[in-house]
Design an enzyme around this catalytic site. Structure first.
Site, PDB file in Angstrom:
ATOM      1  N   ASP A   1      -7.532   0.483 -16.876  1.00 37.55           N
ATOM      2  CA  ASP A   1      -6.765   0.408 -15.637  1.00 37.55           C
ATOM      3  C   ASP A   1      -6.271   1.829 -15.345  1.00 37.55           C
ATOM      4  O   ASP A   1      -6.299   2.723 -16.205  1.00 37.55           O
ATOM      5  CB  ASP A   1      -5.614  -0.595 -15.733  1.00 37.55           C
ATOM      6  CG  ASP A   1      -5.187  -1.073 -14.331  1.00 37.55           C
ATOM      7  OD1 ASP A   1      -5.404  -0.334 -13.358  1.00 37.55           O
ATOM      8  OD2 ASP A   1      -4.619  -2.173 -14.218  1.00 37.55           O
TER       9      ASP A   1
HETATM   10  C1  NOJ Z   1      -4.110  -0.794 -10.875  1.00 38.87           C
HETATM   11  C2  NOJ Z   1      -4.330  -2.281 -10.866  1.00 38.87           C
HETATM   12  O1  NOJ Z   1      -3.665  -2.870 -11.976  1.00 38.87           O
HETATM   13  C3  NOJ Z   1      -5.791  -2.693 -10.888  1.00 38.87           C
HETATM   14  O2  NOJ Z   1      -5.891  -4.074 -10.708  1.00 38.87           O
HETATM   15  C4  NOJ Z   1      -6.552  -1.944  -9.843  1.00 38.87           C
HETATM   16  O3  NOJ Z   1      -7.893  -2.371  -9.817  1.00 38.87           O
HETATM   17  C5  NOJ Z   1      -6.453  -0.464 -10.149  1.00 38.87           C
HETATM   18  N1  NOJ Z   1      -5.064  -0.049 -10.077  1.00 38.87           N
HETATM   19  C6  NOJ Z   1      -7.292   0.377  -9.202  1.00 38.87           C
HETATM   20  O4  NOJ Z   1      -6.769   0.335  -7.926  1.00 38.87           O
END
Ligand code: NOJ
Length: 733
Positions: A254
């Site tokens: 993430d």
């Molecule tokens: C953080 C989020 O937790 C995740 O779900 C997302 O895909 C990513 N950022 C990228 O935007």
């Protein structure tokens, strides 16, 4: 315009990225993955994220393909969560269809749009099991059940990738691996503590199903899992994912999860974080720059081997080949707009949105409403909010120059269904998110947006009273703004925010039929409405054509058939609440100790799987092909479903089991089959389900293996998790 918090979250992200603007040398926001060449040139970029300007996409791709040493194309990734220009219902809504083809069709169209616009990778599906509706990201998943969640996960992967990854596919990214939905207290990002048996039996199955369906990438979660952060957790990323699940794609962290290994207190410094993540099996650092800044030295020092880096890079290169990026790296800019504005997208959206709605209450057949109504009062701040009806995570709304879709609100949908002759009066009321913004600002000490004063409150209520008094029917459109259930947006209370509850109670005073249409990303505390408002329709955040889809149901053009993918609590204090809990020594169906609370029943307001129709259905004739069988055999279950109503409608047959004894206590009920079918009045269909090894096995904390155990099993069939039609069978060694 009502507040949507997501954009501010994202401008924060962009700021943290350290994006570099020299076009020839930019490494941009994504991790740099090159193992053979560590200079800071775009030729070394593995993937580029959060960019939807197709000209810019092509420009960067040209640098990579034409000018880089290895000519390796960039993989462009974006959060295409529930549609691109045409926005489909939020994932929790689509899961409420109990029809995997809804997810598949929506994601196929979203994928075609994304690919035409230069995006080859989406950070979808989110398959986290959510047993606590306070958790803000419940809106992005399929709810609380592993069986339903697995079916929806597979459908989304099929929708984006097709049968196999190819030049027309969009690469799916299954997230957030794993256990993210078990955040303590429902507070986003909080630690998860999940015993191994619960992890394997409940949290893992949707990930497993997505891997079996061929999902090419997984995203590791932000949080600590049993004290070891998911993004540096070798057991999770290697032993389980590569070993048990047989996953062959790549894992991206993430956004800032690798850098966060230091914040968690797991890694000593960024170099240690990069080392721990890459050796745990994390292939790509999404946006923290920790790999870029530290892997060269770790390799030079011999702490990370070339073979380890190759193992991380090869699946990414393989997927770029499979996606056809080496043959066709560029996007045809002339086709983008015509693809994104295809009219068939809107027609599909309207159909799927209506299929995703759940009728929670319909006393005295309040619904459907007549189209010849002359006076309707529409009440509530969400009724005409274009920025809320599509929910959060909208592509162009998030990073583009603003949404280019034209969402149809519920007010617009009602007006268009009734035509120009009807009088539709609208009372908006104050923005419900103000009350929260006020609280947040109190905490941060910044200037607050004031909640309505007593005089404003009285004024709004007087307007509601007058509009309701003058109407034949009142439609209250209430719930949450789209940013209230989202990333970093959990809620401790689940009541209707702002003064919506007061406005709703005022409508009920009018003596007119009142219909409550909910727009929200999680179950809300509607225990008052469940007693006093005759009709309640859950529309979730239904998407671009959402207002038309709501009107289709309100006026009877579509008969609702959706079912809840979550147990609906009476109040937030019941959370976490889920139907597949274990039996206690005093089960709730016994007269004594029926409830564990002084103030409310322990049971949900509406059970998992629940939803009404304008038709009614009877389930009977539950039969099993074998009443006794061996652990390696299967029994076929059949049940007749009859439409006993006066109109055609959809029933969702649901099959639940319970294992009575064994090496561990098993849940009181577990979903093991479901099917949504359309039935004409008087029509009967026989549904068939198989109960064999796949459905009966579980991972036992005592034997530490997956196995079917000898036991007597209960079976129930019906239209929700409280179904009464029962049978049983025995399994022997
Ligand atoms: C953080 C989020 O937790 C995740 O779900 C997302 O895909 C990513 N950022 C990228 O935007």
């Amino acid at each position: 315009m009502l507040t949507n918090w997501a954009p501010s979250v994202y401008s924060r992200l962009s700021l943290c990225e350290g994006r570099q603007h020299d076009p020839e040398t930019t490494v941009s926001i994504s991790q740099d993955f090159r193992i053979h060449d560590f200079d800071r040139r775009v030729c070394r970029i593995c993937a580029e994220l959060w960019l939807i300007d197709v000209k810019e996409i092509n420009r960067l791709q040209h640098i990579a393909v034409d000018k880089s040493r290895l000519h390796i194309p960039i993989l462009f990734g974006f959060d295409v969560i529930h549609g691109y220009r045409t926005v489909f219902p939020v994932p929790l809504g689509m899961a409420s269809s109990w029809d995997p083809s809804v997810e598949e069709q929506a994601q196929r169209l979203a994928g075609q749009d994304a690919r035409a616009a230069g995006i080859q990778w989406t950070f979808t599906p989110m398959v986290d099991i959510a047993r606590d509706a306070r958790w803000g990201r419940i809106v992005e998943g399929a709810g609380e059940d592993p069986y339903l969640g697995a079916a929806m996960a597979m459908a989304q992967v099929r929708g984006f990738q097709g049968a196999t990854l190819g030049p027309d596919s969009v690469l799916a990214c299954v997230k957030h691996y794993a256990g993210y939905g078990a955040a303590e207290g429902g507070r986003d990002y909080d630690s998860s503590y999940i015993p191994e048996e619960l992890f394997r039996n409940v949290y893992l199955p949707p990930f497993h199903a997505a891997a079996m369906q061929g999902a090419g990438s997984f995203m590791s979660a932000y949080m600590d899992l049993n004290d070891v952060p998911a993004s540096g957790n070798q057991w999770l990323l290697t032993d389980i994912l590569r070993g048990d699940l047989g996953f062959k794609g790549f894992v991206v962290s993430d956004a800032f999860a690798v850098a966060s290994l230091v914040t968690h207190g797991y890694a000593a410094d960024p170099s240690d974080a990069a080392y721990k993540a890459v050796t745990a099996g994390l292939d790509m650092d999404m946006a923290s720059g920790t790999y870029t800044n530290n892997l060269p030295k770790l390799v030079a020092d011999g702490k990370v081997s070339q073979a380890q880096l190759d193992a991380a890079v090869l699946p990414i290169l393989a997927i770029k080949y499979q996606l056809g990026l080496f043959d066709h790296p560029f996007t045809d800019e002339s086709k983008v707009e015509s693809t994104l504005s295809r009219p068939e997208g809107l027609a599909l959206e309207r159909k799927l949105a209506a299929r995703s709605m759940v009728l929670l209450r319909n006393e005295n057949k309040t619904l459907p409403l007549s189209k010849s109504l002359k006076k309707v009062a529409v009440i509530g701040p969400l009724a005409d909010s274009k920025s809320d009806i599509e929910g959060g995570w909208t592509v162009e709304g998030l990073f583009g120059s603003g949404s280019k879709s034209h969402p149809v609100t519920v007010l617009a949908g009602i007006k268009s269904a009734l035509g120009a002759d009807a009088q539709v009066t609208y009372v908006v009321g104050p923005d419900p998110s103000k009350v929260y913004l006020g609280l947040l600002d109190q905490l941060s000490g910044k200037k607050v947006l004031p909640a309505p004063t007593a005089a404003e409150t009285a004024d709004w209520l007087a307007k509601v009273k007058a509009a309701a008094a003058d109407a034949d029917v009142v439609v209250a459109v209430m719930g949450e703004t789209s940013g209230m259930s989202s990333e970093s947006a959990s809620r401790a209370g689940m009541e209707l925010p702002g003064m919506q509850q007061q406005m709703l109670e005022e409508t009920a005073q009018s003596g007119k039929p009142v219909v409550l249409v909910l727009e929200n990303g999680r179950p809300l505390d509607i225990h008052w409405a469940a007693e006093h408002v005759p009709a309640i329709l859950e529309s979730w955040f239904p998407g671009t054509e959402g207002g038309n889809a709501v009107a289709d149901i309100l006026f009877g053009d579509v008969n609702p058939g959706g079912k809840l993918p979550v147990s609906w609590p009476r109040t937030a204090g019941q959370e976490p609440l889920y139907y597949n809990h274990n039996l206690t020594h005093e089960p709730e169906d016994r007269p004594s100790f029926a409830s564990r609370y002084w103030d409310i029943k322990s049971t949900p307001l509406y059970p998992f799987g629940y939803g009404l129709s304008y038709a009614s259905f009877k389930f009977d004739n539950l039969k099993l092909s074998k009443a006794n069988m061996k652990t390696d055999e299967a029994t076929e279950v059949s049940v007749d479903v009859t439409n006993t109503g006066a109109v055609a409608g959809d029933a969702v047959g649901q099959l639940y089991i319970h294992q009575r004894s064994g090496s561990a206590s098993r849940p009181v009920r577990e979903l093991k089959g479901f099917k949504r079918i359309a039935l004409k009045p008087g029509e009967t269909q026989t549904l068939k389900f198989t109960l064999g090894q796949h459905q009966l096995q579980f991972w036992s904390p005592q034997t530490k293996v997956w196995a079917v155990e000898p036991s007597t099993f209960d079976v129930w069939a019906g239209d929700d998790s409280a179904a009464k039609l029962h049978s049983e069978f025995s399994v022997a060694q």
